[in-house]
Motif scaffolding. Structure first.
Motif, PDB file in Angstrom:
ATOM      1  N   SER A  27       4.095  -9.413 -17.857  1.00 45.69           N
ATOM      2  CA  SER A  27       3.515  -9.769 -16.763  1.00 45.69           C
ATOM      3  C   SER A  27       2.240 -10.487 -16.580  1.00 45.69           C
ATOM      4  CB  SER A  27       3.207  -8.214 -16.097  1.00 45.69           C
ATOM      5  OG  SER A  27       2.527  -7.392 -16.958  1.00 45.69           O
ATOM      6  N   VAL A  41      11.002  -2.197  -5.548  1.00 43.50           N
ATOM      7  CA  VAL A  41       9.942  -0.923  -5.511  1.00 43.50           C
ATOM      8  C   VAL A  41       8.859  -1.357  -4.550  1.00 43.50           C
ATOM      9  CG1 VAL A  41       8.214  -0.018  -6.950  1.00 43.50           C
ATOM     10  CG2 VAL A  41      10.417  -0.407  -7.943  1.00 43.50           C
ATOM     11  N   LYS A  42       8.250  -2.612  -4.631  1.00 42.93           N
ATOM     12  CA  LYS A  42       7.115  -3.143  -3.627  1.00 42.93           C
ATOM     13  C   LYS A  42       7.606  -2.996  -2.168  1.00 42.93           C
ATOM     14  CE  LYS A  42       3.573  -5.586  -5.316  1.00 42.93           C
ATOM     15  NZ  LYS A  42       2.917  -6.574  -5.804  1.00 42.93           N
ATOM     16  N   ARG A 126      -4.444  -1.100  -0.355  1.00 48.39           N
ATOM     17  CA  ARG A 126      -5.219  -1.729  -1.117  1.00 48.39           C
ATOM     18  C   ARG A 126      -5.259  -1.140  -2.554  1.00 48.39           C
ATOM     19  NH1 ARG A 126     -10.701  -4.122  -0.035  1.00 48.39           N
ATOM     20  NH2 ARG A 126     -11.528  -4.403  -2.105  1.00 48.39           N
ATOM     21  N   SER A 127      -5.448  -1.930  -3.620  1.00 46.19           N
ATOM     22  CA  SER A 127      -5.186  -1.434  -4.942  1.00 46.19           C
ATOM     23  C   SER A 127      -6.491  -0.480  -5.371  1.00 46.19           C
ATOM     24  CB  SER A 127      -5.239  -2.463  -5.779  1.00 46.19           C
ATOM     25  OG  SER A 127      -5.512  -2.086  -7.268  1.00 46.19           O
ATOM     26  N   PRO A 128      -6.040   0.594  -5.479  1.00 48.19           N
ATOM     27  CA  PRO A 128      -7.139   1.670  -5.794  1.00 48.19           C
ATOM     28  C   PRO A 128      -7.942   1.567  -7.185  1.00 48.19           C
ATOM     29  CG  PRO A 128      -5.161   2.981  -6.112  1.00 48.19           C
ATOM     30  CD  PRO A 128      -4.685   1.429  -5.710  1.00 48.19           C
ATOM     31  N   GLU A 129      -7.373   0.873  -8.088  1.00 55.05           N
ATOM     32  CA  GLU A 129      -8.116   0.938  -9.433  1.00 55.05           C
ATOM     33  C   GLU A 129      -9.347  -0.192  -9.426  1.00 55.05           C
ATOM     34  OE1 GLU A 129      -6.364  -1.187 -12.520  1.00 55.05           O
ATOM     35  OE2 GLU A 129      -6.279  -2.971 -10.999  1.00 55.05           O
ATOM     36  N   ASN A 132      -8.531  -5.286 -10.478  1.00 57.47           N
ATOM     37  CA  ASN A 132      -8.021  -6.650  -9.949  1.00 57.47           C
ATOM     38  C   ASN A 132      -8.257  -6.221  -8.527  1.00 57.47           C
ATOM     39  OD1 ASN A 132      -6.894  -8.763 -10.708  1.00 57.47           O
ATOM     40  ND2 ASN A 132      -5.187  -7.720 -11.572  1.00 57.47           N
ATOM     41  N   LEU A 134      -6.885  -6.400  -5.218  1.00 59.13           N
ATOM     42  CA  LEU A 134      -5.776  -6.809  -4.527  1.00 59.13           C
ATOM     43  C   LEU A 134      -5.334  -5.960  -3.118  1.00 59.13           C
ATOM     44  CD1 LEU A 134      -3.220  -6.583  -7.447  1.00 59.13           C
ATOM     45  CD2 LEU A 134      -4.329  -8.698  -6.579  1.00 59.13           C
ATOM     46  N   LYS A 162      -1.049 -13.666  -4.133  1.00 60.02           N
ATOM     47  CA  LYS A 162      -0.502 -13.603  -5.607  1.00 60.02           C
ATOM     48  C   LYS A 162       0.709 -13.691  -5.853  1.00 60.02           C
ATOM     49  CE  LYS A 162      -2.086 -11.639  -9.667  1.00 60.02           C
ATOM     50  NZ  LYS A 162      -1.575 -10.330 -10.256  1.00 60.02           N
TER      51      LYS A 162
ATOM     52  N   SER B  18      -4.695   4.580  -2.146  1.00 57.04           N
ATOM     53  CA  SER B  18      -4.842   3.503  -1.349  1.00 57.04           C
ATOM     54  C   SER B  18      -5.686   3.652  -0.140  1.00 57.04           C
ATOM     55  CB  SER B  18      -3.657   2.893  -1.281  1.00 57.04           C
ATOM     56  OG  SER B  18      -3.258   1.951  -0.332  1.00 57.04           O
ATOM     57  N   LEU B  66       5.119   3.005 -10.969  1.00 55.60           N
ATOM     58  CA  LEU B  66       4.920   2.532  -9.614  1.00 55.60           C
ATOM     59  C   LEU B  66       3.483   1.873  -9.528  1.00 55.60           C
ATOM     60  CD1 LEU B  66       6.465   5.523  -7.374  1.00 55.60           C
ATOM     61  CD2 LEU B  66       6.945   2.936  -7.475  1.00 55.60           C
ATOM     62  N   PHE B  67       2.531   2.776 -10.108  1.00 49.34           N
ATOM     63  CA  PHE B  67       1.220   2.274  -9.926  1.00 49.34           C
ATOM     64  C   PHE B  67       1.044   0.874 -10.413  1.00 49.34           C
ATOM     65  CE2 PHE B  67      -3.307   2.196 -10.389  1.00 49.34           C
ATOM     66  CZ  PHE B  67      -3.858   3.009  -9.546  1.00 49.34           C
ATOM     67  N   VAL B  69       3.203  -1.604 -10.639  1.00 44.04           N
ATOM     68  CA  VAL B  69       4.028  -2.608  -9.864  1.00 44.04           C
ATOM     69  C   VAL B  69       3.615  -2.722  -8.671  1.00 44.04           C
ATOM     70  CG1 VAL B  69       6.351  -3.045  -8.585  1.00 44.04           C
ATOM     71  CG2 VAL B  69       6.486  -2.063 -11.124  1.00 44.04           C
ATOM     72  N   VAL B  70       2.936  -1.837  -7.850  1.00 42.14           N
ATOM     73  CA  VAL B  70       2.634  -1.791  -6.639  1.00 42.14           C
ATOM     74  C   VAL B  70       1.056  -2.212  -6.596  1.00 42.14           C
ATOM     75  CG1 VAL B  70       2.043  -0.730  -4.326  1.00 42.14           C
ATOM     76  CG2 VAL B  70       4.086  -0.186  -5.564  1.00 42.14           C
ATOM     77  N   TYR B  71       0.095  -1.582  -7.602  1.00 41.98           N
ATOM     78  CA  TYR B  71      -1.442  -1.705  -7.419  1.00 41.98           C
ATOM     79  C   TYR B  71      -1.951  -2.724  -8.253  1.00 41.98           C
ATOM     80  CZ  TYR B  71      -1.255   2.280  -4.250  1.00 41.98           C
ATOM     81  OH  TYR B  71      -0.955   3.155  -3.003  1.00 41.98           O
ATOM     82  N   THR B  72      -1.378  -3.116  -9.490  1.00 42.27           N
ATOM     83  CA  THR B  72      -2.075  -3.982 -10.445  1.00 42.27           C
ATOM     84  C   THR B  72      -1.413  -5.090 -10.694  1.00 42.27           C
ATOM     85  OG1 THR B  72      -0.912  -2.825 -12.452  1.00 42.27           O
ATOM     86  CG2 THR B  72      -2.979  -1.794 -11.719  1.00 42.27           C
ATOM     87  N   GLU B  73      -0.035  -4.951 -10.655  1.00 43.08           N
ATOM     88  CA  GLU B  73       0.965  -6.220 -10.841  1.00 43.08           C
ATOM     89  C   GLU B  73       0.869  -6.253 -12.349  1.00 43.08           C
ATOM     90  OE1 GLU B  73       1.034  -9.495  -8.176  1.00 43.08           O
ATOM     91  OE2 GLU B  73       2.108  -8.165  -7.061  1.00 43.08           O
ATOM     92  N   ILE B  74       0.297  -5.495 -13.351  1.00 40.34           N
ATOM     93  CA  ILE B  74       0.391  -5.926 -14.893  1.00 40.34           C
ATOM     94  C   ILE B  74       1.067  -4.847 -15.161  1.00 40.34           C
ATOM     95  CG2 ILE B  74      -1.007  -6.161 -16.709  1.00 40.34           C
ATOM     96  CD1 ILE B  74      -3.250  -6.953 -14.990  1.00 40.34           C
TER      97      ILE B  74
END
Lengths: 296, 172
Positions: A27, A41-42, A126-129, A132, A134, A162, B18, B66-67, B69-74
């Motif tokens: 990836s 999935v997205k 919004r990406s919670p981690e 990145n 995103l 992206k 999110s 899921l996390f 694919v959706v949030y990190t793309e890695i």
């Protein structure tokens, strides 16, 4: 130690680490498109998210509006002062725009790097981690969004697309550190200075504009905009203002710290920017080459 | 209907993370701290403690995927880290007792492990260039405080839900 290798759990762990490395490698490489399971999935999650996110944002908006009411008096005073200035500026902009149009007509120049068509979109996740940075928006390839398009708010540049799926797109904000996330920019000093936006100072929340000449005089508060020469972003999208300038590690260049014009946290309504010029050029050159082939 | 309660709860936690970063006032984010919610991890760890390790690991795999694919793309990071931490947690729980206080403290430790593990991975693939001391100051400590607050709020409802689910499983 035969028993050591027969340990089922250890083998499971090793296998899963190998799979982990392989998946990350897969990836991380430059991908033109997402694979179809990812897209599926997205798209489905973005549908669910927009169902939840819209009402939640609406309620939050109402609460915020109530809070804003408290400051109305002060703000009104301030704004009235600015309105007086606006009328003068508006007249000036009008005359300049007209002049510009006439001059362009004389030159027979119909398109410029600054032209673009905006596609309105709303953030749905919004990406919670937060490694990145995103965000996910609700427009995808079905609405004409493509990879690498610039994304702006009313105030300025916030990032680029992206990846896309048919009904959603993921936007990488300028604040994420990514070696491939470079933007060609002009610093609007007396003489325009060219550089590239590379990297982000997470601690102070400033963008880094690198590659300025070592003897250039840069002042605090000068504007930084895109050049339109990277081939992806249109010209003159505002990026931010200079906060400080430091010489780089070898003293050959200077690095300017830029405070982003747009708020990178509070983005709700965004515009995906489709650069008009390049698409026209591509189509024409395609037609030309087809014509030649037919001629042959 | 009741069969879909658990997946729905986790899907809600997934979206809640999110929503949380979307809706929290910008001033909190614009200051020099980074708060990362790990509500999903907390949910998975409580599930591991009160339902079964098998469930915890399977939910970790599905929602990790899921996390990613959706949030990190890695793909791969959370897919691996969620089940791995759930597995370690299950082993710890087996030794200790499933007291709600113990489970809460261990969940917080699990979240700290997740944070640091993901930080190391991100450092490795050059998504971030924060040094460790700055990382601890601006990200790890605020994140742990946020998640501790979430665990305190959610511990009891989680426990109740998952024990009910465990009863249902035994009756089936």
């Amino acid at each position: 130690m035969p028993q050591f290798f027969l340990n089922k759990r250890l083998i499971m762990l090793l296998v899963s680490i190998i799979v982990l490395v392989a998946l990350i490698g897969f990836s991380l490489r430059e991908r033109e498109e997402l694979t179809w399971p990812e897209k599926f999935v997205k798209d489905s999650t973005s549908w669910v998210q927009s169902l939840v996110s819209r009402p939640a944002n609406y309620i939050a908006g109402v609460v915020e509006n109530l809070q804003d009411l408290q400051n109305t008096y002060q703000e009104n005073k301030e704004l009235k002062k600015r309105v007086d200035d606006m009328a003068r500026l508006e007249a000036k902009v009008y005359s300049l725009e007209k002049e510009n149009e006439e001059l362009q007509e004389i030159l027979d120049k119909q398109e410029s790097l600054a032209d673009y068509e905006p596609i309105q979109a709303v953030r749905i996740a919004r990406s919670p981690e937060r490694w990145n940075e995103l965000i996910v928006i609700n427009k995808g390839t079905a609405n004409g969004v493509e990879k690498n398009m610039a994304v702006i708010t009313a105030k300025g540049l916030i990032g680029k697309v992206k990846s896309t799926t048919p009904f959603s797109a993921t936007v990488q904000l300028v604040s994420s550190i990514d070696p491939t996330n470079r933007i060609s920019a002009i610093l609007q000093a007396e003489e325009p200075l060219y550089g590239t936006i590379e990297g982000y100072d997470k601690k102070n929340e400033l963008l880094l504009l690198k590659g300025l000449p070592y003897d250039a005089k840069v002042e605090k508060g000068q504007n930084v905009v895109t050049t339109g020469m990277g081939g992806i972003f249109p010209k003159d999208l505002p990026i931010g203002k200079v906060v400080k300038v430091v010489p780089d590690e070898f003293g050959l260049n200077q690095t300017a710290y830029i405070k982003p014009e747009a708020n990178l946290y509070d983005v709700e309504h965004v515009m995906v920017v489709k650069k008009s010029m390049i698409s026209v050029d591509l189509e024409e050159s395609l037609k030309d080459s087809e014509g030649e082939e037919e001629g042959n | 209907m009741i069969r879909f309660l658990l997946p729905a709860l986790f899907a809600f936690l997934f979206i809640l993370e999110s929503l949380f970063v979307e809706l929290i006032p910008a001033e909190l984010f614009n200051s020099d701290r980074i708060l990362a919610p790990h509500f999903l991890m907390a949910g998975i760890l409580f599930l591991t403690a009160y339902l079964s390790p098998k469930h915890g690991i399977i939910y970790g795999l599905i929602f990790g995927f899921l996390f990613d694919v959706v949030y990190t793309e890695i793909i791969g990071i959370y897919l691996f880290v969620f089940p791995f931490i759930a597995y370690l947690f299950a082993n710890m729980i087996r030794v200790l007792q499933t007291n709600i206080l113990v489970v809460s403290i261990l969940s917080l430790a699990g979240i700290a492990l997740l944070e640091i593990g993901v930080y190391q991975l991100m450092l490795l693939i050059k998504i971030t260039d924060l040094d460790f001391s700055t990382y601890v100051k601006i990200r790890l400590v605020p994140t742990l405080i946020l998640n501790l607050a979430f665990i305190i709020l959610a511990a009891y409802p989680f426990k109740k839900q998952f024990e009910k689910a465990s009863d249902r499983l035994r009756n089936d």
